[in-house]
Design a protein around this motif. Structure first.
Motif, PDB file in Angstrom:
ATOM      1  N   CYS A   1       0.845  -1.193   0.000  1.00 37.13           N
ATOM      2  CA  CYS A   1       0.000   0.000   0.000  1.00 37.13           C
ATOM      3  C   CYS A   1       0.886   1.251   0.000  1.00 37.13           C
ATOM      4  O   CYS A   1       1.757   1.402   0.854  1.00 37.13           O
ATOM      5  CB  CYS A   1      -0.916   0.011   1.218  1.00 37.13           C
ATOM      6  SG  CYS A   1      -1.756   1.606   1.353  1.00 37.13           S
TER       7      CYS A   1
ATOM      8  N   CYS B   1      -0.251   3.597   3.561  1.00 37.38           N
ATOM      9  CA  CYS B   1       0.120   3.241   4.938  1.00 37.38           C
ATOM     10  C   CYS B   1       1.244   2.219   5.009  1.00 37.38           C
ATOM     11  O   CYS B   1       1.734   1.912   6.099  1.00 37.38           O
ATOM     12  CB  CYS B   1      -1.108   2.715   5.678  1.00 37.38           C
ATOM     13  SG  CYS B   1      -1.727   1.138   5.054  1.00 37.38           S
TER      14      CYS B   1
ATOM     15  N   CYS C   1      -6.616   0.196  -0.562  1.00 38.44           N
ATOM     16  CA  CYS C   1      -6.250  -0.372   0.738  1.00 38.44           C
ATOM     17  C   CYS C   1      -7.424  -0.249   1.714  1.00 38.44           C
ATOM     18  O   CYS C   1      -8.017   0.823   1.860  1.00 38.44           O
ATOM     19  CB  CYS C   1      -5.027   0.356   1.287  1.00 38.44           C
ATOM     20  SG  CYS C   1      -4.627  -0.075   2.983  1.00 38.44           S
TER      21      CYS C   1
ATOM     22  N   CYS D   1      -6.365   2.523   4.545  1.00 37.42           N
ATOM     23  CA  CYS D   1      -6.132   3.956   4.325  1.00 37.42           C
ATOM     24  C   CYS D   1      -6.696   4.453   2.993  1.00 37.42           C
ATOM     25  O   CYS D   1      -6.539   5.626   2.659  1.00 37.42           O
ATOM     26  CB  CYS D   1      -4.644   4.268   4.411  1.00 37.42           C
ATOM     27  SG  CYS D   1      -3.717   3.715   2.974  1.00 37.42           S
TER      28      CYS D   1
HETATM   29 ZN   LIG Z   1      -2.955   1.530   3.218  1.00 41.44          ZN
END
Ligand SMILES: [Zn+2]
Ligand SMILES: C[S@@+](CC[C@H](N)C(=O)[O-])C[C@H]1O[C@@H](n2cnc3c(N)ncnc32)[C@H](O)[C@@H]1O
Length: 549
Positions: free
Chosen positions: A351, A354, A386, A389
């Motif tokens: 990701c 994050c 994700c 986030c």
């Molecule tokens: Zn993330």
């Protein structure tokens, strides 16, 4: 040297090598060349030209005066070191570790012969077995003898150091590793080979160590399938070993130990993903866990190269230290095992918001009548965005998704170094590092950095023991990684990790001002933790190796 040094020549020098130390005459020459031809060349090119001016110094005496050489004492070796041949004192750790690893490999090899796993003289790649004019099956006559270092044993281990510089590492093998038949100490730089020869004589190893001038790949290829093939090959280049892997995996004897260093960490850690793909076959990326990814990219590359020749690797130790990574892998041959190799690779979904990561294996086994076959894995294992986030993922791979170390071997090396402390100046560091490695979770690839997790949601950093306790209290496995300080390896999921951070944030709130709606931090913290988190001190949160340190 003429001031009309051609750019093509300079380019050729670029490919050759880089080093330092200018004599006064070379400095003047170099300055003139710089003014005339090199204004636009990068600093690395300039260093290379400096090297060549120095090492090929035009007075005809490449190595300069013996009285100007340094004398280096390392392990049991004492070597002469001129300024124009590579030497890095920081890599004493790597050389100590290699001597200990090779000494243990020799013992394992001898045990395998006793156990009948390999017959003496039967180590050659199967491709060459039966090619009787190229190989011998001599038996040795020292079965009950105490094997000593510095003595030559026919039909025992042969070692190639392909890129040797002054030969320090090989001299140490000769003086410190018992049960050796021969050591070939090669470099393609004439000045280096001249000093290697002097160092062999200085250490009275002419009966065991031979100097060799040539391209490392060529030396390996020439040995392939002959009596001259090697049981241990050490590849220790400047930068990337990629160009040597093909020759190394083909030529090494069956079950042999291949030791490979990479110092091109920036490339492996995502600074130049396209160069990483060109060298190793994998796009690299920037991440908290990139030091371990570097190891996994290298192992993937060695395995893929070996697979072309019906060979496969078993990692014994994979280590990141200082500015480099180094792997010790055994190379075996088996068409059946190579078919299973796809199961050892994976792709990582990373990701970009994050830093959560998910490893997906490249392949899976499915039953077929009484056996099974291997097919591509389903995918993807993550959603488009994700779940923590709401940012997108990068897909990185394939990388090595199997174990990085053979813990039995690691423990053997620890014991060996412990028992022979006086021979290893860096014994404390080796034992500390290898202890951490022996405690690493073997089946939980990659790691989190607590600092990066806390930064992502703008909270103050949580102590490592606190984080480990939360994981252990929730029933997960946890360890550190030797590759990075304050790292956490665990079998917990990304969601569990963020739940721990969310629970911590409830006790130590992030500043609301920094939680911009839609930001990574705001998205993560907008979800309530599901995991029941306790930060009570857990007795297992203090790792053994940390306690000992
Ligand atoms: Zn993330
Ligand atoms: C990093 S140094 C080796 C250091 C050495 N192994 C030690 O432990 O101190 C790299 C050496 O590789 C040599 N080299 C570079 N390319 C080579 C090639 N294709 N074949 C043989 N030697 C090479 C360089 O001349 C240099 O001496």
């Amino acid at each position: 040297m003429s001031h009309k040094l051609r750019s093509s020549r300079i380019d050729a020098l670029v490919r050759c090598c880089h080093s330092v130390n200018l004599c006064q005459k070379s400095t003047m020459l170099f300055q003139s060349i710089s003014r005339l031809r090199l204004q636009s060349f990068p600093r690395r090119t300039i260093r290379i030209v400096q090297f060549h001016i120095n090492c090929n110094s035009f007075n005809g005496n490449k190595l300069g005066d013996v009285s100007e050489y340094k004398i280096i004492n390392e392990g049991k070796a004492e070597i002469l070191q001129p300024s124009c041949v590579f030497y890095n004192p920081v890599q004493e750790f790597g050389r100590d570790l290699t001597v200990a690893a090779v000494a243990n490999f020799v013992q394992i090899r001898q045990q395998e012969i006793k156990d009948g796993k390999f017959k003496k003289g039967q180590y050659l790649t199967k491709t060459f077995q039966g090619n009787s004019d190229r190989r011998s099956t001599k038996e040795t006559s020292h079965d009950d003898e105490i094997i000593q270092a510095g003595k030559k044993y026919e039909n025992e281990i042969s070692i190639l150091e392909g890129l040797s510089a002054s030969g320090l590492r090989s001299i140490r093998f000769g003086l410190e590793v018992p049960g050796v038949k021969r050591i070939v100490t090669n470099d393609f730089d004439k000045a280096a080979v001249d000093i290697i020869q002097k160092n062999i004589e200085r250490n009275k190893l002419d009966h065991l160590v031979t100097s060799s001038l040539g391209d490392a790949s060529m030396v390996m290829h020439m040995s392939k399938g002959t009596d001259e093939a090697f049981d241990v090959i050490d590849v220790d280049p400047y930068g990337s070993p990629a160009q040597f892997l093909d020759a190394a995996v083909q030529s090494i004897n069956e079950g042999g130990l291949l030791c490979v260093t990479c110092t091109d960490m920036a490339v492996l850690c995502g600074n130049n993903p396209e160069s990483c793909r060109a060298r190793y076959g994998t796009m690299s990326h920037k991440s908290s866990y990139c030091k371990e990814m570097a190891l996994r990219i290298l192992l993937q590359s060695i395995e893929t190269t070996a697979n072309k020749y019906t060979r496969y690797i078993v990692p014994m130790i994979s280590i990141r230290a200082d500015f480099y990574i180094r792997v010790f892998v055994r190379v075996f041959e088996s068409a059946e095992k190579v078919k299973l190799s796809s199961l050892k690779f994976g792709n990582v979904y990373h990701c970009m918001g994050c830093g959560s990561f998910t490893l997906q294996k490249l392949a899976r086994k499915i039953p077929k009548r009484n056996a099974f076959h291997i097919v591509a894995e389903y995918g993807p294992p993550v959603s488009d965005k994700c779940e923590h986030c709401n940012q997108r993922h990068q897909v990185v791979g394939p990388v090595w998704a199997d174990r990085l170390h053979d813990v039995d071997f690691v423990n053997k090396v620890i014991n060996y170094v412990q028992e022979n402390k006086d021979d290893f100046q860096t014994h404390r560091r080796i034992m500390g590092m290898l202890s951490l490695i022996s405690e690493e979770l073997q089946d939980s690839p990659m790691y989190y950095l607590i600092e990066d997790l806390c930064k992502a949601v703008h909270i103050s950093q949580m102590k490592q023991q606190m984080f480990m306790s939360a994981l252990l209290n929730a029933g997960f496995e946890v360890s550190m990684s030797h590759a990075e300080q304050n790292s956490i390896k665990t079998n917990a999921s990304n969601r569990d990790i963020w739940d721990i951070i969310r629970s911590w944030e409830k006790l130590h709130p992030a500043r609301q001002l920094r939680l911009v709606p839609g930001s990574v931090a705001a998205n993560i913290l907008s979800q309530d933790p599901v995991l029941d988190v306790s930060f009570d001190q857990h007795p297992g949160a203090k790792q053994e190796s940390k306690k000992a340190a």
